[in-house]
Design an enzyme around this catalytic site. Sequence first.
Site, PDB file in Angstrom:
ATOM      1  N   ARG A  38       0.822  -1.222   0.000  1.00  0.00           N
ATOM      2  CA  ARG A  38       0.000   0.000   0.000  1.00  0.00           C
ATOM      3  C   ARG A  38       0.850   1.263   0.000  1.00  0.00           C
ATOM      4  NH1 ARG A  38      -5.130  -1.641   3.905  1.00  0.00           N
ATOM      5  NH2 ARG A  38      -6.443  -2.194   2.141  1.00  0.00           N
ATOM      6  N   LYS A 200     -21.006 -13.321   3.415  1.00  0.00           N
ATOM      7  CA  LYS A 200     -22.352 -12.798   3.645  1.00  0.00           C
ATOM      8  C   LYS A 200     -22.995 -12.283   2.366  1.00  0.00           C
ATOM      9  CE  LYS A 200     -22.560  -9.979   7.141  1.00  0.00           C
ATOM     10  NZ  LYS A 200     -21.866  -8.849   7.805  1.00  0.00           N
ATOM     11  N   GLY A 352     -11.128  -7.665  -0.119  1.00  0.00           N
ATOM     12  CA  GLY A 352      -9.926  -7.928   0.671  1.00  0.00           C
ATOM     13  C   GLY A 352      -9.525  -9.394   0.630  1.00  0.00           C
ATOM     14  N   GLY A 375     -14.028  -2.885   0.366  1.00  0.00           N
ATOM     15  CA  GLY A 375     -15.351  -2.256   0.447  1.00  0.00           C
ATOM     16  C   GLY A 375     -15.537  -1.174  -0.599  1.00  0.00           C
TER      17      GLY A 375
HETATM   18  P1  ADP Z   1     -14.020 -10.267   0.262  1.00  0.00           P
HETATM   19  O1  ADP Z   1     -13.185  -9.795   1.427  1.00  0.00           O
HETATM   20  O2  ADP Z   1     -13.197 -10.672  -0.905  1.00  0.00           O
HETATM   21  O3  ADP Z   1     -15.104  -9.304  -0.084  1.00  0.00           O
HETATM   22  P2  ADP Z   1     -15.741 -11.770   1.964  1.00  0.00           P
HETATM   23  O4  ADP Z   1     -15.203 -11.040   3.154  1.00  0.00           O
HETATM   24  O5  ADP Z   1     -17.102 -11.494   1.539  1.00  0.00           O
HETATM   25  O6  ADP Z   1     -14.743 -11.622   0.725  1.00  0.00           O
HETATM   26  O7  ADP Z   1     -15.682 -13.335   2.247  1.00  0.00           O
HETATM   27  C1  ADP Z   1     -14.531 -14.010   2.672  1.00  0.00           C
HETATM   28  C2  ADP Z   1     -14.861 -15.012   3.731  1.00  0.00           C
HETATM   29  O8  ADP Z   1     -15.899 -15.885   3.336  1.00  0.00           O
HETATM   30  C3  ADP Z   1     -13.674 -15.878   4.048  1.00  0.00           C
HETATM   31  O9  ADP Z   1     -13.306 -15.669   5.383  1.00  0.00           O
HETATM   32  C4  ADP Z   1     -14.202 -17.304   3.828  1.00  0.00           C
HETATM   33  O10 ADP Z   1     -13.744 -18.210   4.793  1.00  0.00           O
HETATM   34  C5  ADP Z   1     -15.692 -17.126   3.942  1.00  0.00           C
HETATM   35  N1  ADP Z   1     -16.416 -18.200   3.268  1.00  0.00           N
HETATM   36  C6  ADP Z   1     -16.451 -18.442   1.944  1.00  0.00           C
HETATM   37  N2  ADP Z   1     -17.189 -19.540   1.684  1.00  0.00           N
HETATM   38  C7  ADP Z   1     -17.632 -19.991   2.870  1.00  0.00           C
HETATM   39  C8  ADP Z   1     -18.451 -21.110   3.271  1.00  0.00           C
HETATM   40  N3  ADP Z   1     -18.942 -21.959   2.369  1.00  0.00           N
HETATM   41  N4  ADP Z   1     -18.701 -21.266   4.592  1.00  0.00           N
HETATM   42  C9  ADP Z   1     -18.183 -20.399   5.487  1.00  0.00           C
HETATM   43  N5  ADP Z   1     -17.418 -19.340   5.181  1.00  0.00           N
HETATM   44  C10 ADP Z   1     -17.133 -19.141   3.896  1.00  0.00           C
HETATM   45 MG    MG Z   2     -13.551  -9.802   3.551  1.00  0.00          MG
END
Ligand code: ADP
Ligand code: MG
Length: 397
Positions: A38, A200, A352, A375
């Site tokens: 960063r 989520k 992230g 985000g």
């Molecule tokens: P990003 O940071 O790329 O936006 P998110 O924060 O939305 O991604 O999601 C990442 C998290 O989702 C990880 O910690 C991963 O372990 C969790 N995850 C993905 N698939 C599953 C699943 N089937 N069950 C539980 N957790 C999950």
């Molecule tokens: Mg995340």
Amino acid sequence: MKTIRDLAPERLEGRRALVRVDYNVPLGEDGEVMDPARIRASYPTLRLLLKRGARPVLLSHLGRPGGEPDDSLSLRPVARFLEEDGGRPVTFGGAPESDGALEASRELEDGEILVMENTRFHPGEKQNDREYARRLARLGDLFVNDAFAACHRAHASTVGAAEVLDPAVAGLLVEKEILALDRVRVDPEAPLVLVVGGAKIADKLPLLRSFVDHVDAILAGGGVANTLLAAGGRGMADSLVEEEALEQAREIREAAGGRLRLPGDLVVAPGPDAGDRSRVVEEDVPEGHAAFDIGPDTMDRFTAVIHESATLFWNGPMGMFEKDPFREGTDRIAGAVARATERDAFTVVGGGDSARAVQEAGHAGDVSHLSTGGGASLEYVSSGRLPALDALDDDEH
Ligand code: ADP
Ligand code: MG
């Protein structure tokens, strides 16, 4: 959106440029910088400013100190790193609202950089307090936002100070991010593929809604797919499913129709630490089990769609990739996105955890754009707006 490149030379020469950077980097026990990515992402902007005779005064947050000083989250070691790594004299200016900081900004000489203490040491930062923003704005003759990852936050150092100072423009990192994300958002070359996963679905609903009408395919994995599958009546047993989002998930299913591709087979296990007892199921998740990754057939189906894409946006891992037994789906997607990029698809990864997954799979350099903002990239791709960008000068200004 105006950028530093649009400014006439006299608006930079000898002027103090108050630059909001994102130096929210992980620090080791002795305050050493663990990952300088960063910090280095700000160098193009700093180089250009210095070349045009401006005097950069840097503002950033670091971690979550909760509105009061916390030595373990000081930007002092970051300033030291910047001096050693960037090869320019760097001074540490202390609390940005202090009179000492103002004094230091006035004493800056050509070629020097001034780094201020963590803006979140003051409660006015997150409240976007007017008085605090005015104090920050005293440190510059113009404002530059180069903290893309903080642009979805309406804080004093992102929005407040930008509203006080004129001109207020984007730096080169913000410009690069917006250009890449706009290529996905505005008239993307077809076929357009959205890969969405993560924990989520509630976080991803704006993204799904903004793409659903014009996307060629949505490939869903992870917890997002779990909720979409549950909304279609599949038994998900102990899988991560958001009951409160089932209704919205049904709406997405309906709007997307056959363009929504959901996992057929799933990798299930009795728990996240029971990867040694994982197996692949094609029907309902068995009682006492949860889905932690997409299955091998689904990986094949998804990678085939990715290979046909011309434009692709990926947010959210396909499974619980932090655990080795459940990272294959995410790794396979990362590989497929890399290969699609090689044959000229325009591919963007935002989020992230998604960015970390791509790095860990060894493909950080193999996608068209790996966003520095989780985000912020999600919000910008979904809505085309970010509070901190709204606070900058328009092009025609
Ligand atoms: P990003 O940071 O790329 O936006 P998110 O924060 O939305 O991604 O999601 C990442 C998290 O989702 C990880 O910690 C991963 O372990 C969790 N995850 C993905 N698939 C599953 C699943 N089937 N069950 C539980 N957790 C999950
Ligand atoms: Mg995340």
